[in-house]
Enzyme design. Sequence first.
Site, PDB file in Angstrom:
ATOM      1  N   LYS A  84      35.504  34.126  46.230  1.00 60.71           N
ATOM      2  CA  LYS A  84      34.253  34.845  47.068  1.00 60.71           C
ATOM      3  C   LYS A  84      34.554  34.803  48.750  1.00 60.71           C
ATOM      4  O   LYS A  84      34.064  36.334  48.834  1.00 60.71           O
ATOM      5  CB  LYS A  84      33.278  34.493  46.210  1.00 60.71           C
ATOM      6  CG  LYS A  84      32.847  34.716  45.266  1.00 60.71           C
ATOM      7  CD  LYS A  84      32.641  35.980  44.680  1.00 60.71           C
ATOM      8  CE  LYS A  84      32.225  35.770  43.216  1.00 60.71           C
ATOM      9  NZ  LYS A  84      31.991  37.060  42.813  1.00 60.71           N
ATOM     10  N   ASN A 132      30.124  43.922  40.429  1.00 61.84           N
ATOM     11  CA  ASN A 132      29.202  42.405  39.919  1.00 61.84           C
ATOM     12  C   ASN A 132      30.276  41.970  39.447  1.00 61.84           C
ATOM     13  O   ASN A 132      30.131  40.635  38.787  1.00 61.84           O
ATOM     14  CB  ASN A 132      28.353  42.919  39.201  1.00 61.84           C
ATOM     15  CG  ASN A 132      27.536  42.036  38.469  1.00 61.84           C
ATOM     16  OD1 ASN A 132      26.894  41.201  38.976  1.00 61.84           O
ATOM     17  ND2 ASN A 132      27.754  41.823  36.960  1.00 61.84           N
ATOM     18  N   TYR A 152      37.250  30.157  42.012  1.00 58.43           N
ATOM     19  CA  TYR A 152      35.674  30.552  42.402  1.00 58.43           C
ATOM     20  C   TYR A 152      35.610  30.765  44.228  1.00 58.43           C
ATOM     21  O   TYR A 152      34.856  31.876  44.205  1.00 58.43           O
ATOM     22  CB  TYR A 152      34.711  29.963  41.661  1.00 58.43           C
ATOM     23  CG  TYR A 152      33.401  30.956  41.827  1.00 58.43           C
ATOM     24  CD1 TYR A 152      33.709  31.884  41.147  1.00 58.43           C
ATOM     25  CD2 TYR A 152      32.298  30.534  42.105  1.00 58.43           C
ATOM     26  CE1 TYR A 152      32.684  32.938  41.047  1.00 58.43           C
ATOM     27  CE2 TYR A 152      31.175  30.410  42.082  1.00 58.43           C
ATOM     28  CZ  TYR A 152      31.097  32.263  41.452  1.00 58.43           C
ATOM     29  OH  TYR A 152      29.809  33.054  41.793  1.00 58.43           O
TER      30      TYR A 152
HETATM   31  N1  LIG Z   1      24.175  33.644  38.360  1.00 55.85           N
HETATM   32  C1  LIG Z   1      24.569  32.541  39.788  1.00 55.85           C
HETATM   33  O1  LIG Z   1      24.064  32.008  39.874  1.00 55.85           O
HETATM   34  C2  LIG Z   1      25.572  33.576  40.735  1.00 55.85           C
HETATM   35  C3  LIG Z   1      24.996  33.229  41.780  1.00 55.85           C
HETATM   36  C4  LIG Z   1      26.184  33.449  42.519  1.00 55.85           C
HETATM   37  C5  LIG Z   1      27.041  34.397  42.621  1.00 55.85           C
HETATM   38  N2  LIG Z   1      27.205  35.300  41.208  1.00 55.85           N
HETATM   39  C6  LIG Z   1      27.303  36.549  41.251  1.00 55.85           C
HETATM   40  O2  LIG Z   1      27.170  37.561  40.540  1.00 55.85           O
HETATM   41  C7  LIG Z   1      27.955  38.417  39.458  1.00 55.85           C
HETATM   42  C8  LIG Z   1      27.228  38.618  38.421  1.00 55.85           C
HETATM   43  O3  LIG Z   1      27.089  37.221  37.808  1.00 55.85           O
HETATM   44  P1  LIG Z   1      26.409  36.636  36.303  1.00 55.85           P
HETATM   45  O4  LIG Z   1      25.617  35.612  36.084  1.00 55.85           O
HETATM   46  O5  LIG Z   1      25.445  37.904  35.631  1.00 55.85           O
HETATM   47  O6  LIG Z   1      27.624  36.360  35.627  1.00 55.85           O
HETATM   48  P2  LIG Z   1      27.009  36.610  33.711  1.00 55.85           P
HETATM   49  O7  LIG Z   1      26.354  36.208  32.805  1.00 55.85           O
HETATM   50  O8  LIG Z   1      28.560  34.781  33.292  1.00 55.85           O
HETATM   51  O9  LIG Z   1      27.957  38.080  33.219  1.00 55.85           O
HETATM   52  C9  LIG Z   1      29.404  38.378  33.975  1.00 55.85           C
HETATM   53  C10 LIG Z   1      29.642  39.644  34.172  1.00 55.85           C
HETATM   54  O10 LIG Z   1      31.145  40.244  34.579  1.00 55.85           O
HETATM   55  C11 LIG Z   1      31.347  40.637  32.762  1.00 55.85           C
HETATM   56  N3  LIG Z   1      32.797  40.256  33.062  1.00 55.85           N
HETATM   57  C12 LIG Z   1      33.456  39.457  33.082  1.00 55.85           C
HETATM   58  N4  LIG Z   1      35.324  39.275  33.058  1.00 55.85           N
HETATM   59  C13 LIG Z   1      35.509  40.582  33.169  1.00 55.85           C
HETATM   60  C14 LIG Z   1      36.146  41.036  32.866  1.00 55.85           C
HETATM   61  N5  LIG Z   1      37.596  40.707  32.627  1.00 55.85           N
HETATM   62  N6  LIG Z   1      36.244  42.709  33.509  1.00 55.85           N
HETATM   63  C15 LIG Z   1      34.874  43.277  33.494  1.00 55.85           C
HETATM   64  N7  LIG Z   1      34.142  42.477  33.246  1.00 55.85           N
HETATM   65  C16 LIG Z   1      34.123  40.572  33.169  1.00 55.85           C
HETATM   66  C17 LIG Z   1      30.876  39.822  32.012  1.00 55.85           C
HETATM   67  O11 LIG Z   1      31.631  40.975  30.510  1.00 55.85           O
HETATM   68  P3  LIG Z   1      31.628  39.528  28.804  1.00 55.85           P
HETATM   69  O12 LIG Z   1      29.915  39.871  28.649  1.00 55.85           O
HETATM   70  O13 LIG Z   1      32.365  41.229  28.636  1.00 55.85           O
HETATM   71  O14 LIG Z   1      32.168  38.627  29.276  1.00 55.85           O
HETATM   72  C18 LIG Z   1      29.784  40.266  32.627  1.00 55.85           C
HETATM   73  O15 LIG Z   1      29.074  40.907  31.503  1.00 55.85           O
HETATM   74  C19 LIG Z   1      29.189  37.649  39.618  1.00 55.85           C
HETATM   75  O16 LIG Z   1      30.390  37.930  40.135  1.00 55.85           O
HETATM   76  C20 LIG Z   1      28.946  36.222  39.837  1.00 55.85           C
HETATM   77  O17 LIG Z   1      30.276  35.958  41.018  1.00 55.85           O
HETATM   78  C21 LIG Z   1      26.321  34.728  39.643  1.00 55.85           C
END
Ligand SMILES: NC(=O)c1ccc[n+]([C@@H]2O[C@H](COP(=O)([O-])OP(=O)(O)OC[C@H]3O[C@@H](n4cnc5c(N)ncnc54)[C@H](OP(=O)(O)O)[C@@H]3O)[C@@H](O)[C@H]2O)c1
Length: 239
Positions: free
Chosen positions: A165, A91, A161
């Site tokens: 993906k 994730n 990005y």
């Molecule tokens: N939100 C959306 O609309 C959306 C849409 C499509 C896909 N996604 C995908 O869903 C996944 C989760 O996204 P989210 O929206 O929940 O994002 P988020 O709230 O920004 O959370 C990202 C998570 O990844 C961790 N992370 C970032 N860099 C890291 C690193 N170098 N090593 C280990 N952990 C790391 C962060 O840790 P920290 O708290 O320490 O930074 C956090 O726990 C991602 O892969 C994203 O691409 C999200």
Amino acid sequence: MTIAADQKVALVTGANRGIGYETARLLAKQGIHVLATARDAQKGQLLLERLDGEDLSISTFPYEASDPASAQALFKYVQKTYGRLDILVNNAGIAPDQWQSGFQLSTDVFKQVMEINVYAPLQLIQLFMPLMKQQGYGRIVNLSTELASLTNSEMGSTLAYRTSKGALNTLTKLLALELKEYPDIKINAAAPGWCKTALGGDDAPRSAEEGADTVVWLATLDDNGPSGGFYRDRAIYPW
Ligand SMILES: NC(=O)c1ccc[n+]([C@@H]2O[C@H](COP(=O)([O-])OP(=O)(O)OC[C@H]3O[C@@H](n4cnc5c(N)ncnc54)[C@H](OP(=O)(O)O)[C@@H]3O)[C@@H](O)[C@H]2O)c1
């Protein structure tokens, strides 16, 4: 934390917030033991405190996706503590070039995004695959995005990005093809939809919990479930 002999073990990276947090919580609610990673021990502790009172089988371990040694340490911990891994949810992800022009993208940023969004998930899959093969069971979910769909892309920008993906999608499909002799190991990519998280922003129409639905579904597929696909809202999404 001790776990029951018949309890499945799931690993969710980047589980201290957003979709990872909800995925970890929803998997644990199904009786699965979840090892939820956060980048450092303090964030891991906050994650456990946030879930306190929900009576879930969940523990935490530090994992920094940019550091291959961190993945090694995580693997050794899982091997020693549980001796198995049933579910891996890749994730953790970053999108630092959101809505930026690809013509202005720095190659350093591009490399960093590939490192976190592609190389790190691949490293974890490679590390844990022998365990999954040994136990004859595995569910791997890679967090992708509909923005990676070439079929549905009519707008440019966010090159790093989206390319990362797209690479993750390709990797998902090709590794699944290599696993044909292991039908009980399934690997799929999930697009959670646009969700309200730090990455998605406040204007997103979905909650992180709604985004986690397809992820959890793929992580708990039954024996007849698909492998090598790209899914959104529990349905095939075009590559
Ligand atoms: N939100 C959306 O609309 C959306 C849409 C499509 C896909 N996604 C995908 O869903 C996944 C989760 O996204 P989210 O929206 O929940 O994002 P988020 O709230 O920004 O959370 C990202 C998570 O990844 C961790 N992370 C970032 N860099 C890291 C690193 N170098 N090593 C280990 N952990 C790391 C962060 O840790 P920290 O708290 O320490 O930074 C956090 O726990 C991602 O892969 C994203 O691409 C999200």
